[in-house]
Design an enzyme around this catalytic site. Sequence first.
Site, PDB file in Angstrom:
ATOM      1  N   THR A  84       0.788  -1.381   0.091  1.00  0.00           N
ATOM      2  CA  THR A  84      -0.100   0.019   0.045  1.00  0.00           C
ATOM      3  C   THR A  84       0.943   1.362  -0.033  1.00  0.00           C
ATOM      4  O   THR A  84       0.551   2.220  -0.210  1.00  0.00           O
ATOM      5  CB  THR A  84      -0.992  -0.042   1.137  1.00  0.00           C
ATOM      6  OG1 THR A  84      -0.045  -0.198   2.449  1.00  0.00           O
ATOM      7  CG2 THR A  84      -2.019  -1.108   1.063  1.00  0.00           C
ATOM      8  N   ILE A  92       7.126   0.330   2.551  1.00  0.00           N
ATOM      9  CA  ILE A  92       6.913   1.033   3.817  1.00  0.00           C
ATOM     10  C   ILE A  92       5.700   0.372   4.564  1.00  0.00           C
ATOM     11  O   ILE A  92       5.853   0.367   5.688  1.00  0.00           O
ATOM     12  CB  ILE A  92       6.884   2.550   3.678  1.00  0.00           C
ATOM     13  CG1 ILE A  92       8.066   3.072   2.775  1.00  0.00           C
ATOM     14  CG2 ILE A  92       6.602   3.443   5.015  1.00  0.00           C
ATOM     15  CD1 ILE A  92       9.220   2.854   3.670  1.00  0.00           C
ATOM     16  N   SER A  93       4.679   0.074   3.862  1.00  0.00           N
ATOM     17  CA  SER A  93       3.321  -0.548   4.588  1.00  0.00           C
ATOM     18  C   SER A  93       2.564  -1.233   3.605  1.00  0.00           C
ATOM     19  O   SER A  93       2.840  -1.003   2.370  1.00  0.00           O
ATOM     20  CB  SER A  93       2.670   0.758   4.823  1.00  0.00           C
ATOM     21  OG  SER A  93       1.466   0.538   5.536  1.00  0.00           O
ATOM     22  N   SER A  94       2.009  -2.317   4.388  1.00  0.00           N
ATOM     23  CA  SER A  94       1.386  -3.260   3.537  1.00  0.00           C
ATOM     24  C   SER A  94       0.055  -3.576   4.215  1.00  0.00           C
ATOM     25  O   SER A  94      -0.337  -3.161   5.439  1.00  0.00           O
ATOM     26  CB  SER A  94       2.050  -4.216   2.950  1.00  0.00           C
ATOM     27  OG  SER A  94       2.319  -5.216   4.148  1.00  0.00           O
TER      28      SER A  94
END
Length: 326
Positions: A84, A92-94
């Site tokens: 994501t 960085i983010s998921s």
Amino acid sequence: MDAHTDRFAAAAAEERWAMVRSIVAGGALGDPGWRAAFEEVPRHLFVPYYFVAGGYDRMWCEDPDPARRAQWLRGAYADGPLATRIRDGELISSSSQPSLMARMLEELDVREGHRVLEIGAGSGYNAALLAHRLGDDAVTTVDLDPEITESARRHLAAAGYHPAVITGDGTRGWPRRGPYDRIIATCTLPCVPQPWLEQCVSGARILAPFATGLIALRVREGAHGKYAEGRFLHTAAYFVPLRGVPAQSARPPHSGRVPRRVSENDLFRFLLMLTGDTLDPREALSLWQREKRPERERFGITVRDGRQWAWLDDPEGPYTWPLPTV
């Protein structure tokens, strides 16, 4: 609602129910409370866009191409992780794999009245599931990145949930809303932050990715303050690393000459990641073979008296390895 909105809502619901059926078929969501949460929390609101093809292709809810919008919706409810947020080529983010999230939430063993601290807000989807089960006031989620917390807050509000979303260093927890009965991390730890123990009630459970597994710790009161101890679950788990940990606490990956068929074995790689630079790869191989390729459940972690260590079979036994501290 107009006809288009009705059709989209029906399609999203069908995809969501199909996802739940798949998770149940895989052996998770036996708890009716968690099954209801997964059936009712709309995951697509938490992933309005995500990246595929190694981060080069963005699937988007407002894509002008109807076929790609339909593909985005199917992907939002596929049983897989979704990237994501990518920055300078780095993930960085998921949004984690839903079936793994389901197993983790069931292993968290929450009860009515429990207060939960989540480390790693991500898309906000996991916090929404927790809030659905326990109520907004019982859930606090913390992330270091203000962009992540802001988007998580928006996603949560769009879905009708309002837990506390905090921008801060997850290694420090968030004492203002404690003490906590449960702590769950959605990022891989290099060690267990001591502040987490201090913000827990006695008997609290901490569940977190560690190495390539999931450690389940029980917090207790000891003669010199709180301590925690527990074993790994059977489940393999791969998450983005916890940010905010001092550089000296990062455990570098192993290197060394071992047979390729061994180095690619999931359980051997887990042992290497868990022991860090305290065990030579050849020594690790010898131990692994001597102990008949131990499963994750035979390993554990103890945090006590300002120290923490990983162990095989027995926290006071012959096979122990020091971990860094935060």
